[in-house]
Design an enzyme around this catalytic site. Structure first.
Site, short mmCIF file in Angstrom:
data_model
loop_
_atom_site.label_atom_id
_atom_site.label_comp_id
_atom_site.label_asym_id
_atom_site.label_seq_id
_atom_site.Cartn_x
_atom_site.Cartn_y
_atom_site.Cartn_z
N LEU A 1 11.22 1.32 6.74
CA LEU A 1 10.58 1.78 5.52
C LEU A 1 11.30 3.06 5.10
CD1 LEU A 1 8.12 1.38 3.58
CD2 LEU A 1 7.11 3.28 4.81
N LYS B 1 6.35 -1.89 1.88
CA LYS B 1 5.19 -1.28 2.55
C LYS B 1 4.03 -2.25 2.46
CE LYS B 1 3.32 3.37 3.29
NZ LYS B 1 3.42 3.33 4.74
N TYR C 1 0.82 -1.21 0.00
CA TYR C 1 0.00 0.00 0.00
C TYR C 1 0.85 1.25 0.00
CZ TYR C 1 0.92 1.09 4.96
OH TYR C 1 1.52 1.44 6.15
N GLU D 1 12.79 2.43 13.71
CA GLU D 1 11.84 3.51 13.36
C GLU D 1 10.66 3.44 14.31
OE1 GLU D 1 10.20 2.83 9.39
OE2 GLU D 1 10.12 0.68 9.75
N1 PDD Z 1 3.10 5.13 7.26
N2 PDD Z 1 7.80 3.83 8.70
C1 PDD Z 1 6.65 3.15 8.75
C2 PDD Z 1 6.64 1.79 9.35
C3 PDD Z 1 5.47 3.72 8.23
O1 PDD Z 1 4.32 3.04 8.27
C4 PDD Z 1 5.52 5.03 7.67
C5 PDD Z 1 4.33 5.72 7.11
C6 PDD Z 1 6.76 5.70 7.66
C7 PDD Z 1 6.91 7.07 7.06
O2 PDD Z 1 6.87 7.02 5.65
P1 PDD Z 1 6.36 8.25 4.78
O3 PDD Z 1 7.15 9.45 5.20
O4 PDD Z 1 6.65 7.86 3.38
O5 PDD Z 1 4.89 8.40 5.07
C8 PDD Z 1 7.87 5.06 8.16
C9 PDD Z 1 1.90 5.66 6.66
C10 PDD Z 1 1.73 7.12 6.82
C11 PDD Z 1 0.71 4.84 7.13
O6 PDD Z 1 0.90 3.65 7.32
O7 PDD Z 1 -0.38 5.37 7.28
#
Ligand code: PDD
Length: 282
Positions: free
Chosen positions: A203, A147, A33, A179
């Site tokens: 991620l 993801k 996703y 993270e």
């Molecule tokens: N999640 N690490 C993880 C495990 C995440 O699920 C996310 C973001 C990030 C940050 O990635 P980005 O800057 O590309 O949003 C890091 C999204 C927002 C979610 O699951 O809703």
């Protein structure tokens, strides 16, 4: 404004969107996703999100059912139909409908689902005063760079954080910080920005990339290298990044104040720069 969904090429009101119970996303979490957001009527970093979706899909041997340009057009159309100035587009690609067995069909018919909804602002206090986090062992698998829609560990750890009165859980693996459950992590120490390197343990966040680029423009020293737990515990500034929240200062870790207990100067500078970049209100 209408909450709308896209299901394999058809746009319908969100409440009427349907996928089969035999979808492998539903039965196995067999999918990937993206979450894309808009700021004041403009979608942000769409090509980067599509590129990451392509990488995630390739990593689970799933071809994108649309070419990147066609996916971009579908995202734009859905966003226009929703019409939320500050909105979120959730994009989910699964290995589609098949009789339930672990081994996937040789030629799956992927399901592509998207939803468009509003995205509320971060509570102002979270940004100005920072948030509390707890640390927890990172119980996830070895491919956190994908993801994946399999988010059970993330959900359980986030739930535990909330029960402890914290906003997020910061995850530790073999003495290193990886993270947050839904965010990347940065530490500022002696004017230097530290963040764990891209690789299977995290991620590769799109907000993370933006913050790294902003920091380099500001001529801050940047270190993409393993962050030992010890550094997290003594750093005067810590912050999280994610699409949904931008930059969020962390001012308490496991009940202990970070630095002075207030967001630090470099964090505040990057928050302001990021707001400029996104065109979001101060
Ligand atoms: N999640 N690490 C993880 C495990 C995440 O699920 C996310 C973001 C990030 C940050 O990635 P980005 O800057 O590309 O949003 C890091 C999204 C927002 C979610 O699951 O809703």
């Amino acid at each position: 404004m209408p909450e709308v969904a896209y299901v394999n090429g058809r746009v319908v009101p969100l409440a009427r969107a349907r996928v089969s119970v035999e979808d492998r996303g539903f039965q196995f979490g067999d999918g990937v996703y993206e979450l894309i957001r808009s700021y004041q009527g403009r979608l942000f970093r769409v090509p980067e999100h599509i590129a990451r979706l392509q990488r995630s899909a390739a990593a689970i041997n799933l071809p994108l059912p649309l070419a990147p340009e066609a996916l971009r057009a579908a995202i734009d159309r859905l966003y226009q139909r929703g019409g939320f100035p500050d909105g979120q587009i959730y994009v989910q690609l699964t290995r589609g409908v098949a009789p339930r067995q672990h081994l996937p069909p040789d030629e799956p018919a992927p399901t592509l689902v998207m939803t468009a909804r509003a995205l509320g602002p971060v509570p102002e206090g979270d940004r100005t005063q920072g948030v509390a986090v707890i640390t927890m062992p990172d119980i996830r698998w070895g491919r956190c760079d994908i993801k994946s829609i399999n988010l059970l560990p993330n959900i359980l750890m986030k739930q535990q954080a909330r029960r402890a009165g914290a906003y997020e859980a910061v995850l530790l693996r073999d003495g290193r910080v990886t993270e947050g459950t839904s965010s990347n992590l940065f530490v500022v120490e002696q004017g230097r920005l530290h963040t764990p390197p891209q690789g299977p343990e995290i991620l590769g966040g799109i907000t993370r990339d933006d913050v790294l680029a902003l920091a380099r423009q500001l001529r801050l020293e940047v270190l993409e290298a393993p962050v030992p737990e010890g550094l997290l515990r003594v750093a005067p500034e810590v912050f999280l990044t994610a699409t949904t929240v931008g930059l969020l200062p962390v001012t308490r870790i496991d009940g202990v104040p970070v630095g002075s207990g207030e967001p630090g100067e470099i964090t505040k500078l990057l928050v302001a720069e990021f707001r400029q970049l996104t065109g979001s209100s101060p």
